[in-house]
Design a protein around this motif. Structure first.
Motif, PDB file in Angstrom:
ATOM      1  N   ILE A  44      72.721 -36.451  -8.436  1.00 32.18           N
ATOM      2  CA  ILE A  44      74.034 -36.112  -8.684  1.00 32.18           C
ATOM      3  C   ILE A  44      74.412 -34.539  -8.942  1.00 32.18           C
ATOM      4  O   ILE A  44      75.568 -34.335  -8.300  1.00 32.18           O
ATOM      5  CB  ILE A  44      74.708 -36.885  -9.864  1.00 32.18           C
ATOM      6  N   SER A  45      73.696 -33.940  -9.569  1.00 34.44           N
ATOM      7  CA  SER A  45      73.791 -32.388  -9.842  1.00 34.44           C
ATOM      8  C   SER A  45      73.655 -31.886  -8.450  1.00 34.44           C
ATOM      9  O   SER A  45      74.688 -30.784  -8.009  1.00 34.44           O
ATOM     10  CB  SER A  45      72.764 -31.984 -10.633  1.00 34.44           C
ATOM     11  N   LEU A  46      72.999 -32.212  -7.624  1.00 33.32           N
ATOM     12  CA  LEU A  46      72.750 -31.427  -6.080  1.00 33.32           C
ATOM     13  C   LEU A  46      73.909 -31.589  -5.220  1.00 33.32           C
ATOM     14  O   LEU A  46      74.457 -31.014  -4.427  1.00 33.32           O
ATOM     15  CB  LEU A  46      71.290 -31.862  -5.431  1.00 33.32           C
ATOM     16  N   LEU A  47      74.415 -32.988  -5.549  1.00 28.02           N
ATOM     17  CA  LEU A  47      75.710 -33.223  -4.502  1.00 28.02           C
ATOM     18  C   LEU A  47      76.952 -32.578  -5.128  1.00 28.02           C
ATOM     19  O   LEU A  47      77.708 -32.454  -4.465  1.00 28.02           O
ATOM     20  CB  LEU A  47      75.874 -34.910  -4.768  1.00 28.02           C
ATOM     21  N   ALA A  48      77.027 -32.327  -6.407  1.00 28.08           N
ATOM     22  CA  ALA A  48      78.281 -31.644  -6.842  1.00 28.08           C
ATOM     23  C   ALA A  48      77.890 -30.088  -6.730  1.00 28.08           C
ATOM     24  O   ALA A  48      79.244 -29.408  -6.835  1.00 28.08           O
ATOM     25  CB  ALA A  48      78.164 -31.950  -8.218  1.00 28.08           C
ATOM     26  N   HIS A  53      82.498 -24.431  -7.510  1.00 31.79           N
ATOM     27  CA  HIS A  53      83.205 -23.312  -7.563  1.00 31.79           C
ATOM     28  C   HIS A  53      84.697 -23.332  -6.927  1.00 31.79           C
ATOM     29  O   HIS A  53      85.227 -22.296  -6.701  1.00 31.79           O
ATOM     30  CB  HIS A  53      82.285 -22.151  -6.654  1.00 31.79           C
ATOM     31  N   GLY A  54      85.064 -24.361  -7.204  1.00 36.38           N
ATOM     32  CA  GLY A  54      86.721 -24.640  -7.021  1.00 36.38           C
ATOM     33  C   GLY A  54      86.826 -24.972  -5.405  1.00 36.38           C
ATOM     34  O   GLY A  54      86.121 -25.050  -4.696  1.00 36.38           O
ATOM     35  N   GLY A  55      88.156 -24.957  -5.290  1.00 32.94           N
ATOM     36  CA  GLY A  55      88.623 -24.994  -3.997  1.00 32.94           C
ATOM     37  C   GLY A  55      88.734 -26.821  -3.453  1.00 32.94           C
ATOM     38  O   GLY A  55      89.381 -26.980  -2.446  1.00 32.94           O
ATOM     39  N   VAL A  56      88.328 -27.529  -4.442  1.00 30.92           N
ATOM     40  CA  VAL A  56      88.378 -28.965  -4.312  1.00 30.92           C
ATOM     41  C   VAL A  56      89.192 -29.614  -5.191  1.00 30.92           C
ATOM     42  O   VAL A  56      89.173 -29.204  -6.625  1.00 30.92           O
ATOM     43  CB  VAL A  56      87.028 -29.659  -4.381  1.00 30.92           C
ATOM     44  N   ASP A  57      90.229 -30.315  -5.101  1.00 30.24           N
ATOM     45  CA  ASP A  57      91.220 -30.939  -6.060  1.00 30.24           C
ATOM     46  C   ASP A  57      90.837 -32.436  -6.433  1.00 30.24           C
ATOM     47  O   ASP A  57      91.097 -32.789  -7.392  1.00 30.24           O
ATOM     48  CB  ASP A  57      92.605 -30.746  -5.478  1.00 30.24           C
ATOM     49  N   PHE A  58      90.227 -33.030  -5.610  1.00 33.98           N
ATOM     50  CA  PHE A  58      89.694 -34.560  -5.715  1.00 33.98           C
ATOM     51  C   PHE A  58      88.609 -34.724  -4.815  1.00 33.98           C
ATOM     52  O   PHE A  58      88.610 -34.416  -3.683  1.00 33.98           O
ATOM     53  CB  PHE A  58      91.283 -35.344  -5.492  1.00 33.98           C
TER      54      PHE A  58
END
Length: 71
Positions: A44-48, A53-58
């Protein structure tokens, strides 16, 4: 917290099941990954990481597996 496992190390928790559900298909069984809390947390950590670093809202996902569904 323990150190995150690498992608290469996580591959050890994915089992190949040849010819399932039919001949010519290689099924990837992630049951060993789900049974190991540290391996699952690392995955899960690697997928996240790309999203940290931002740029993703959802982020949305879909699964038919009852194991991964949240009620």
């Amino acid at each position: 917290m323990a150190q995150t496992l690498t992608q290469e190390r996580l591959k050890e928790f994915v089992r190949d099941v040849p010819d399932f559900p039919k001949k010519g298909i290689m099924f990837k069984d992630i049951t060993p990954l789900l049974k190991n809390a540290h391996a699952l947390e690392s995955a899960i950590s690697l997928l996240a990481q790309p999203l940290e670093h931002g740029g993703v809202d959802f982020v949305a996902g879909n699964t038919d597996s009852q194991v991964l569904k949240a009620n």
